[in-house]
Write an enzyme that holds these catalytic residues in place. Structure first.
Site, short mmCIF file in Angstrom:
data_model
loop_
_atom_site.label_atom_id
_atom_site.label_comp_id
_atom_site.label_asym_id
_atom_site.label_seq_id
_atom_site.Cartn_x
_atom_site.Cartn_y
_atom_site.Cartn_z
N ARG A 1 89.71 101.12 -4.17
CA ARG A 1 90.38 100.86 -5.45
C ARG A 1 90.56 102.14 -6.24
NH1 ARG A 1 87.91 95.53 -7.99
NH2 ARG A 1 89.40 96.06 -9.57
N LYS B 1 92.89 107.59 -11.73
CA LYS B 1 93.02 106.13 -11.65
C LYS B 1 93.15 105.53 -13.05
CE LYS B 1 89.79 102.28 -11.03
NZ LYS B 1 89.29 102.24 -12.40
N ASN B 2 92.25 105.91 -13.95
CA ASN B 2 92.23 105.24 -15.26
C ASN B 2 93.43 105.60 -16.14
OD1 ASN B 2 89.97 103.93 -14.45
ND2 ASN B 2 88.53 105.07 -15.74
N ARG C 1 81.37 92.69 -19.68
CA ARG C 1 82.70 93.25 -19.96
C ARG C 1 83.61 92.30 -20.76
NH1 ARG C 1 84.79 96.58 -14.76
NH2 ARG C 1 85.37 98.09 -16.33
N ASP D 1 80.82 106.44 -15.29
CA ASP D 1 81.41 106.38 -13.95
C ASP D 1 80.79 107.40 -12.99
OD1 ASP D 1 83.00 104.34 -14.78
OD2 ASP D 1 84.87 105.48 -14.83
N CYS E 1 85.25 95.51 -11.38
CA CYS E 1 83.91 95.58 -10.80
C CYS E 1 82.92 94.80 -11.66
CB CYS E 1 83.46 97.03 -10.71
SG CYS E 1 84.40 97.99 -9.52
#
Ligand code: UD1
Length: 416
Positions: free
Chosen positions: A395, A22-23, A120, A303, A115
């Protein structure tokens, strides 16, 4: 609302193939703006990718999908402001800042979504753009970043932020002269982006190190890249195997990207066998407790902090997990407590007193990895667990219901 129901305590047997990261994908897709045509293979089937495709379409790009291959033609992209709704759809929307700034010397968008696991801020990204010569105007949530020209310089990051490293890297590819990013993040997904940018004609040295040297070029051409395996997805399924597996094979993965997790699993006595591109995991009894501190790569990934919490409930004794990256990444703890875990939070540290037997409950997820942690807990709990708001999980975990069903889990996704 989408929810997942799981009847726990089933043995997981068979093979789970890991998808593209994903990242990585969420950085590679916006990078397509930098040239006319980019081909990205092994793209995961996750909603964050769909959201980025929607933003690219809105900007005027043409996207062709063939199974897990994306061909993005960005020739006709217009530099329109990215709306608040699009910006809010995901955290990685902010990669359009670096990409649009490199191509058009202007980017307009809103504070990114993602999220809610901490404040952040994006100050390091903005500091990097400013150092390259850009001007930042900020009105409420809206950011307008403009530059007459971008000029290479030395940028020392106060923290090795993944997002800031990627954004500054993209902007620097077309700056005049040499940019040196010091204290850069070293996550493997950044190396994946470096590979694409080099294939497009960018001049970058220092891949996978904490110093990236970028010599700006006038034009980037087409490029092709394969998304690396998702180390967090792999780690999550390895944990599922250690909790409930019978020789569960997690394949298509890169064990070298998970050194910290695999080291910890060996230390606590988990039943795993590490191969070249796979890990085989089986239900492990008599696990030892452990103390873990999350860190930037190659340290223990934040994560996987929430997912491994669910495993440590099975260990014999007291474990501590200190979260150093995000201040609010504990939203799974309350539900694990309700399911029967002996668990508490003190400041930035979770204390787990195991072992406890978990019982199925109705729980809610509020972020992607909290959702993954609750799915792991539900897979080993007695009875049925309902996990609400699983849109967060979708997601980042492609085909999760199918992947788990195929190895024997009793799991279904419902739209209610
Ligand atoms: C990326 C990952 C996310 C992962 C995280 C850390 C993506 C899309 N997401 O997120 O899955 O959990 O790396 O490995 O790749 N910070 C600032 N100012 C900034 C930028 C960051 O203070 O300008 C802080 C953040 O609040 C956080 C820490 O630095 O406390 C790490 O953030 P960062 O590495 O930037 O994470 P993301 O890129 O958001």
């Amino acid at each position: 609302m989408k929810q997942i129901k799981i009847v726990g305590n089933k043995t997981l047997k068979g093979e789970i193939k890991i998808s593209g990261a994903k990242n990585s994908a969420v950085a590679l897709i916006p990078a397509a703006i930098l040239s006319d045509q980019v081909i990205i293979e092994n793209v995961p089937n996750i909603s964050d990718v769909n959201a980025l495709d929607d933003i690219l379409n809105y900007l005027g790009a043409e996207i062709y999908k063939e199974e897990d291959k994306l061909t993005i033609n960005a020739k006709k992209v217009n530099n329109k402001p990215i709306t608040e709704e699009f910006s809010n759809m995901l955290r990685a929307s902010y990669y359009f800042m670096g990409a649009l700034l490199a191509r058009f010397k202007k980017a307009e968008m809103y504070f990114p979504g993602g999220c809610k696991i901490g404040a952040r801020p994006i100050d390091i990204h903005l500091m990097g753009f400013e150092k390259l010569g850009a001007k930042i105007e900020n009105e409420g949530n809206k950011y307008t970043i403009t530059a007459n020209k971008l000029i290479g310089t030395e940028i020392d990051l106060p923290f090795p932020s993944v997002g800031a490293t990627i954004n500054i890297l993209m902007a620097a590819t077309k700056a005049e002269g040499v940019t040196i990013i010091k204290n850069a993040a070293m996550e493997p997904e950044i190396g994946n982006l470096v590979d694409l940018l080099i294939d497009m004609g960018a001049k970058i040295e220092g891949k996978d190190t904490n110093t990236l040297t970028i010599t700006g070029v006038k034009k980037l051409s087409g490029g092709k890249v394969k998304v690396i395996p998702d180390r967090i997805e792999a780690g999550t399924y390895i944990l599922a195997g250690v909790m409930n597996g019978d020789n569960l094979v997690i394949s298509n993965m890169e064990p070298n990207h998970l050194g910290s997790l695999l080291g910890i699993l060996e230390q606590i006595g988990a039943n795993i066998t590490v191969g070249k591109n796979q890990v085989i995991a089986s239900r492990s009894l008599n696990l030892k407790p452990i103390d873990i501190v999350t860190d930037v790569y190659p340290g223990f990934p934040t994560d996987l902090q929430q997912p491994i919490t669910s495993l440590l409930i099975m260990a014999n004794g007291i474990s501590h997990i200190k979260e150093t990256i995000y201040e609010n990444r504990f939203q799974n703890v309350k539900y694990l407590d309700e399911m029967g875990a002996d668990i508490e939070i003190n400041g930035d540290t979770i204390t787990i007193n195991g072992p406890s037997k978990l019982i199925g409950k109705v729980v809610t997820t509020s972020d992607l990895r909290a959702g993954a942690a609750l799915i792991l807990a539900a897979l080993s709990a007695e009875g049925e667990t309902t996990i609400k708001e699983v849109k967060y999980v979708l997601r980042g975990y492609g085909n999760i219901v199918k992947k788990l069903t195929n190895v024997g889990a009793e799991i279904c996704l419902e739209d209610v």
